[in-house]
Design an enzyme around this catalytic site. Structure first.
Site, short mmCIF file in Angstrom:
data_model
loop_
_atom_site.label_atom_id
_atom_site.label_comp_id
_atom_site.label_asym_id
_atom_site.label_seq_id
_atom_site.Cartn_x
_atom_site.Cartn_y
_atom_site.Cartn_z
N GLU A 129 -18.83 55.20 35.02
CA GLU A 129 -17.72 55.43 36.07
C GLU A 129 -16.54 54.49 35.92
O GLU A 129 -16.30 53.73 36.55
CB GLU A 129 -18.49 54.96 37.29
CG GLU A 129 -19.76 55.91 37.74
CD GLU A 129 -20.25 55.47 38.94
OE1 GLU A 129 -19.91 54.62 39.69
OE2 GLU A 129 -21.16 56.15 39.51
N ASN A 169 -20.94 58.39 31.25
CA ASN A 169 -21.27 59.11 32.40
C ASN A 169 -20.57 58.78 33.60
O ASN A 169 -20.07 57.70 33.92
CB ASN A 169 -22.83 58.40 32.57
CG ASN A 169 -23.72 59.06 33.68
OD1 ASN A 169 -23.89 60.38 33.51
ND2 ASN A 169 -24.12 58.35 34.53
N HIS A 208 -23.56 64.73 41.60
CA HIS A 208 -23.80 64.50 43.15
C HIS A 208 -23.17 65.40 43.96
O HIS A 208 -21.94 65.12 44.14
CB HIS A 208 -23.76 63.08 43.52
CG HIS A 208 -24.38 62.13 42.73
ND1 HIS A 208 -25.87 62.08 42.87
CD2 HIS A 208 -24.12 60.93 41.77
CE1 HIS A 208 -26.57 61.09 42.02
NE2 HIS A 208 -25.39 60.52 41.47
N GLU A 255 -27.42 63.27 36.97
CA GLU A 255 -27.93 62.62 38.22
C GLU A 255 -27.67 63.77 39.31
O GLU A 255 -27.48 63.66 40.53
CB GLU A 255 -27.04 61.46 38.73
CG GLU A 255 -26.92 60.62 37.56
CD GLU A 255 -26.20 59.30 38.11
OE1 GLU A 255 -25.63 59.14 39.16
OE2 GLU A 255 -25.67 58.28 37.17
N ASP A 265 -28.04 66.03 42.58
CA ASP A 265 -28.67 66.14 43.82
C ASP A 265 -27.58 66.88 44.71
O ASP A 265 -26.54 67.07 44.40
CB ASP A 265 -29.05 65.00 44.25
CG ASP A 265 -28.14 63.66 44.59
OD1 ASP A 265 -27.02 64.07 44.31
OD2 ASP A 265 -28.41 62.74 44.73
#
Ligand SMILES: *[C@@H]1O[C@H](CO)[C@@H](O)[C@H](O)[C@H]1NC(C)=O
Ligand SMILES: *[C@@H]1O[C@H](CO)[C@@H](O)[C@H](O)[C@H]1NC(C)=O
Ligand SMILES: *[C@@H]1O[C@H](CO)[C@@H](O)[C@H](O)[C@H]1NC(C)=O
Ligand SMILES: *[C@@H]1O[C@H](CO)[C@@H](O)[C@H](O)[C@H]1NC(C)=O
Ligand SMILES: *[C@@H]1O[C@H](CO)[C@@H](O)[C@H](O)[C@H]1NC(C)=O
Ligand SMILES: CC(=O)N[C@H]1CO[C@H](CO)[C@@H](O)[C@@H]1O
Length: 356
Positions: free
Chosen positions: A165, A207, A243, A275, A277
């Protein structure tokens, strides 16, 4: 291409990193078992289907029996245990107990590991954030951190998220300790340090979230990687955190187009959903769970259809321990298993997509 990569990994990687012997088998005369998500992902040409798990779940045997079922999860990522505040809580004092608590059982169980993360702006210890180090000192601190953690986990990790990030949504560098003190060169420095100390086979990833569409942020990451390539800075992959929110999620095409920023010439990197979701606005309804299943399905399909997308990791699989409700009040139910440990429509949608 992906099959070639897989056979190279299997041929050259220490046994502990390679694909596991399966639990349960399913080839015997008794009790044929339905294939799980990792079984299906591997048949579809991916390296793994994985999940992040966190230390707070380690007292829960029911949870662990699912997390360590290699039919569903061929890869494990520690959600928190390898972050700076836990690994180096005081300067040059290293504590691997939280990371080890996730990595060691996964290794023993023959599950691959994605390691996460050497450098982030968040979850840093006070000794690091509350002192004004000089640029030279901070670079030394960064190298020492990566050196120690990479050495401790040498050959334990299929991949390391080296930098997490580093960009704002508009494509500018995120203002944080690293940028303020070192300048943007902290990013290539972290990758150089990582390459120096991780195992030879370990993949180095950048990432981030919000790069799952072609936009200012994903283009900025692409430009950074291009600069790495020009300057011989090592990098192997880009992780799309993924996400997502029902109603606002990137489409299959969005994902494919953004993946191509990195997988096509001249970069030719691998990518992964790291990641995944999909949160819904509570309360959950049957309709929302179906919409959620479609987002999960489209996302996994985008990875499956992209030759250089190596695998999918969900950011935990069980609703009660998801990070979502605490971080996004009013949202939740983001995972594949509900609080009663029942598989949700999203689970079956992913299985269907991977089987097609
Ligand atoms: C492991 O997962 C597979 C696929 O979901 C399932 O068929 C099997 O019953 C599970 N094994 C155990 C011991 O729960
Ligand atoms: C595990 O510990 C947490 C607190 O850290 C607690 O909330 C949870 O109920 C425990 N789970 C089990 C199955 O004992
Ligand atoms: C290391 O971290 C663990 C988990 O947070 C903690 O229980 C333990 O006391 C720490 N060890 C030392 C020596 O500080
Ligand atoms: C660090 O520098 C900032 C800005 O120059 C200053 O406000 C702050 O008090 C300094 N902190 C310490 C711990 O010296
Ligand atoms: C994207 O970047 C361009 C400049 O490169 C800028 O003009 C535009 O406002 C940015 N868009 C967003 C949404 O930040
Ligand atoms: C914060 C936390 O839950 N830490 C635990 C992580 O797991 C290890 C091993 O079970 C424990 O020792 C830690 O206390």
């Amino acid at each position: 291409m992906r099959f070639t990569t897989l056979s190279v990994v299997l041929a050259t990687t220490p046994l502990s990193l390679a694909a596991p012997a399966r639990n349960g088998g399913g080839h015997g005369h008794h009790g044929h078992k339905a294939p799980g998500l990792d079984d299906l992902a591997k048949e579809a040409g991916l390296l793994y289907f994985g999940t992040a798990i966190d230390n707070i779940s380690l007292n829960n045997t029911k949870y662990l029996s699912i997390a360590h079922n290699t039919s569903d999860f061929g890869q494990i990522t520690p959600s928190n245990g390898q972050k700076w505040m836990y690994i180096e809580p005081a300067r040059n004092v290293f504590n691997y107990s939280m990371g080890d608590a996730i990595i060691k059982p996964a290794k023993k169980n023959g599950q691959m590991r994605r390691c996460h993360t050497f450098l982030w702006h968040n979850q840093l210890p006070d000794w690091l954030t509350k002192t004004n180090y000089t640029k030279t000192e901070l670079i030394k601190i960064l190298e020492n951190h990566i050196k120690n953690e990479a050495t401790h986990y040498k050959n334990d990790c299929y991949a390391w998220d080296v930098v997490n990030e580093a960009f704002n949504d508009d494509g500018t560098y995120r203002k944080d300790l690293w940028l303020d003190t070192i300048g943007p060169e902290y990013i290539p420095l972290a990758f150089k340090f990582a390459r120096k100390y991780v195992g030879r086979e370990t993949k180095l990833y950048y990432n981030d979230y919000g790069i799952e569409r072609v936009n200012n942020k994903s283009l900025a990451v692409q430009a950074m990687v291009q600069k790495f390539l020009n300057e011989d800075i090592p990098i192997d992959g880009v992780g799309f955190q993924a996400h997502f929110t029902v109603g606002r999620a990137p489409t299959y095409d969005d994902l494919r187009n953004s993946m191509k920023l990195f997988t096509t010439k001249p970069l030719e990197l691998e990518v992964a959903l790291t990641e995944l979701d999909v949160r819904i606005q509570l309360p959950g309804t049957e309709e929302k769970l179906k919409a959620q299943a479609d987002v999960y399905g489209a996302s996994v399909k985008a990875c499956m259809d992209e030759e250089e997308c190596v695998g999918v990791t969900v950011w935990d699989f069980w609703d009660p321990v998801s990070w979502v409700p605490d971080t996004f009040p009013g949202y939740g139910d983001a995972c594949l298993w509900d609080k009663e440990y029942k598989r949700k429509p999203a689970y079956f949608k992913i299985a269907e997509v991977l089987s097609a």
